[in-house]
Design a protein around this motif. Structure first.
Motif, PDB file in Angstrom:
ATOM      1  N   GLY A   8       0.771  -1.232   0.000  1.00 54.36           N
ATOM      2  CA  GLY A   8       0.000   0.000   0.000  1.00 54.36           C
ATOM      3  C   GLY A   8       0.800   1.278   0.000  1.00 54.36           C
ATOM      4  O   GLY A   8       0.232   2.369  -0.037  1.00 54.36           O
ATOM      5  N   GLY A   9       2.118   1.187   0.059  1.00 57.11           N
ATOM      6  CA  GLY A   9       2.914   2.409   0.032  1.00 57.11           C
ATOM      7  C   GLY A   9       2.868   3.082  -1.325  1.00 57.11           C
ATOM      8  O   GLY A   9       2.311   2.550  -2.291  1.00 57.11           O
ATOM      9  N   GLY A  10       3.457   4.266  -1.408  1.00 62.54           N
ATOM     10  CA  GLY A  10       3.495   4.978  -2.678  1.00 62.54           C
ATOM     11  C   GLY A  10       3.876   6.423  -2.491  1.00 62.54           C
ATOM     12  O   GLY A  10       4.353   6.825  -1.429  1.00 62.54           O
ATOM     13  N   LEU A  11       3.645   7.190  -3.556  1.00 67.41           N
ATOM     14  CA  LEU A  11       3.961   8.619  -3.552  1.00 67.41           C
ATOM     15  C   LEU A  11       2.659   9.399  -3.465  1.00 67.41           C
ATOM     16  O   LEU A  11       1.708   9.126  -4.210  1.00 67.41           O
ATOM     17  CB  LEU A  11       4.705   8.966  -4.841  1.00 67.41           C
ATOM     18  N   VAL A  12       2.626  10.374  -2.574  1.00 68.91           N
ATOM     19  CA  VAL A  12       1.422  11.177  -2.387  1.00 68.91           C
ATOM     20  C   VAL A  12       1.834  12.610  -2.068  1.00 68.91           C
ATOM     21  O   VAL A  12       2.925  12.837  -1.511  1.00 68.91           O
ATOM     22  CB  VAL A  12       0.544  10.581  -1.268  1.00 68.91           C
ATOM     23  N   LEU A  18      -3.065   7.733   2.416  1.00 72.10           N
ATOM     24  CA  LEU A  18      -2.681   6.401   1.957  1.00 72.10           C
ATOM     25  C   LEU A  18      -3.174   5.400   2.991  1.00 72.10           C
ATOM     26  O   LEU A  18      -3.286   5.738   4.175  1.00 72.10           O
ATOM     27  CB  LEU A  18      -1.165   6.255   1.817  1.00 72.10           C
ATOM     28  N   ARG A  19      -3.410   4.166   2.542  1.00 74.76           N
ATOM     29  CA  ARG A  19      -3.739   3.096   3.470  1.00 74.76           C
ATOM     30  C   ARG A  19      -2.779   1.945   3.262  1.00 74.76           C
ATOM     31  O   ARG A  19      -2.674   1.416   2.137  1.00 74.76           O
ATOM     32  CB  ARG A  19      -5.170   2.598   3.300  1.00 74.76           C
ATOM     33  N   ARG A  67      -3.976  11.754  13.137  1.00 74.27           N
ATOM     34  CA  ARG A  67      -3.892  11.693  11.670  1.00 74.27           C
ATOM     35  C   ARG A  67      -3.937  10.257  11.151  1.00 74.27           C
ATOM     36  O   ARG A  67      -4.450   9.990  10.069  1.00 74.27           O
ATOM     37  CB  ARG A  67      -2.604  12.354  11.184  1.00 74.27           C
ATOM     38  N   PHE A  68      -3.357   9.342  11.907  1.00 74.81           N
ATOM     39  CA  PHE A  68      -3.289   7.941  11.487  1.00 74.81           C
ATOM     40  C   PHE A  68      -4.245   7.112  12.332  1.00 74.81           C
ATOM     41  O   PHE A  68      -4.453   7.393  13.516  1.00 74.81           O
ATOM     42  CB  PHE A  68      -1.879   7.381  11.671  1.00 74.81           C
ATOM     43  N   THR A  69      -4.776   6.051  11.720  1.00 67.75           N
ATOM     44  CA  THR A  69      -5.658   5.134  12.434  1.00 67.75           C
ATOM     45  C   THR A  69      -5.258   3.702  12.107  1.00 67.75           C
ATOM     46  O   THR A  69      -5.159   3.337  10.929  1.00 67.75           O
ATOM     47  CB  THR A  69      -7.121   5.354  12.028  1.00 67.75           C
ATOM     48  N   ILE A  70      -5.023   2.921  13.154  1.00 66.31           N
ATOM     49  CA  ILE A  70      -4.704   1.513  12.981  1.00 66.31           C
ATOM     50  C   ILE A  70      -5.967   0.702  13.240  1.00 66.31           C
ATOM     51  O   ILE A  70      -6.748   1.021  14.138  1.00 66.31           O
ATOM     52  CB  ILE A  70      -3.546   1.087  13.917  1.00 66.31           C
ATOM     53  N   TYR A  80      -4.355  -2.691   9.307  1.00 66.31           N
ATOM     54  CA  TYR A  80      -4.292  -1.593   8.355  1.00 66.31           C
ATOM     55  C   TYR A  80      -3.792  -0.340   9.055  1.00 66.31           C
ATOM     56  O   TYR A  80      -3.935  -0.194  10.261  1.00 66.31           O
ATOM     57  CB  TYR A  80      -5.682  -1.317   7.768  1.00 66.31           C
ATOM     58  N   LEU A  81      -3.236   0.559   8.275  1.00 69.91           N
ATOM     59  CA  LEU A  81      -2.857   1.865   8.787  1.00 69.91           C
ATOM     60  C   LEU A  81      -3.397   2.899   7.811  1.00 69.91           C
ATOM     61  O   LEU A  81      -2.868   3.039   6.700  1.00 69.91           O
ATOM     62  CB  LEU A  81      -1.337   1.994   8.931  1.00 69.91           C
ATOM     63  N   GLN A  82      -4.450   3.585   8.223  1.00 67.82           N
ATOM     64  CA  GLN A  82      -5.000   4.672   7.435  1.00 67.82           C
ATOM     65  C   GLN A  82      -4.251   5.939   7.789  1.00 67.82           C
ATOM     66  O   GLN A  82      -4.259   6.365   8.941  1.00 67.82           O
ATOM     67  CB  GLN A  82      -6.498   4.836   7.706  1.00 67.82           C
ATOM     68  N   MET A  83      -3.617   6.547   6.797  1.00 63.31           N
ATOM     69  CA  MET A  83      -2.795   7.725   7.027  1.00 63.31           C
ATOM     70  C   MET A  83      -3.418   8.907   6.299  1.00 63.31           C
ATOM     71  O   MET A  83      -3.510   8.910   5.062  1.00 63.31           O
ATOM     72  CB  MET A  83      -1.373   7.481   6.517  1.00 63.31           C
ATOM     73  N   ASN A  84      -3.858   9.886   7.067  1.00 60.23           N
ATOM     74  CA  ASN A  84      -4.478  11.091   6.521  1.00 60.23           C
ATOM     75  C   ASN A  84      -3.616  12.313   6.829  1.00 60.23           C
ATOM     76  O   ASN A  84      -2.740  12.265   7.697  1.00 60.23           O
ATOM     77  CB  ASN A  84      -5.872  11.288   7.109  1.00 60.23           C
ATOM     78  N   SER A  85      -3.871  13.391   6.129  1.00 58.55           N
ATOM     79  CA  SER A  85      -3.137  14.646   6.336  1.00 58.55           C
ATOM     80  C   SER A  85      -1.634  14.406   6.345  1.00 58.55           C
ATOM     81  O   SER A  85      -0.920  14.882   7.232  1.00 58.55           O
ATOM     82  CB  SER A  85      -3.574  15.302   7.648  1.00 58.55           C
TER      83      SER A  85
END
Length: 124
Positions: A8-12, A18-19, A67-70, A80-85
């Motif tokens: 699920g990684g990448g460039l943003v 990203l999740r 910002r992040f939610t596991i 999962y790791l939901q990463m916002n902002s």
């Protein structure tokens, strides 16, 4: 043997989301605890978040709190790791660890198994 695989990684861009996913397989003993850590070049491995299977207890590092939610899917042995902002300083290789003791602490050393890591890059 236990296998742990992140994806699920990448460039943003900064401000984006990203999740990440982490799947455990093999003799996981029900994965008592799993956690996310990250490591940027030249820096120590940093605690991000952890989740305990029993009760779903979660804990976050100060830099990602709010910002992040596991989260977890017990049936799939996946977290999962939901990463916002996202911010440029979140750029790192993110690693998922499995702790057979179920402690899920903030120190990476007691974790028993690790994935290969997934790169997250946040551009400004």
């Amino acid at each position: 043997q236990v296998q742990v695989v992140e994806s699920g990684g990448g460039l943003v861009q900064a401000g984006g989301s990203l999740r990440l996913s982490c799947a455990a397989s093999g003799r996981t003993l029900g994965w008592p605890a799993m956690g996310w850590f990250r490591q940027a070049p030249g820096k120590e491995r940093e605690f991000v978040a952890t989740i305990i299977r029993t009760g779903g207890y979660t804990y976050y590092g100060d830099s990602v709190k709010g910002r992040f939610t596991i989260s977890r899917d017990n049936a799939k042995n996946t977290i999962y790791l939901q990463m916002n902002s996202l911010k440029p300083e979140d750029t790192a290789v993110y690693y998922c660890g499995l702790d057979q003791e179920g402690v899920g602490g903030t120190n990476w050393r007691p974790y028993d198994y690790w994935g290969q890591g997934t790169q997250v890059t946040v551009s400004s």
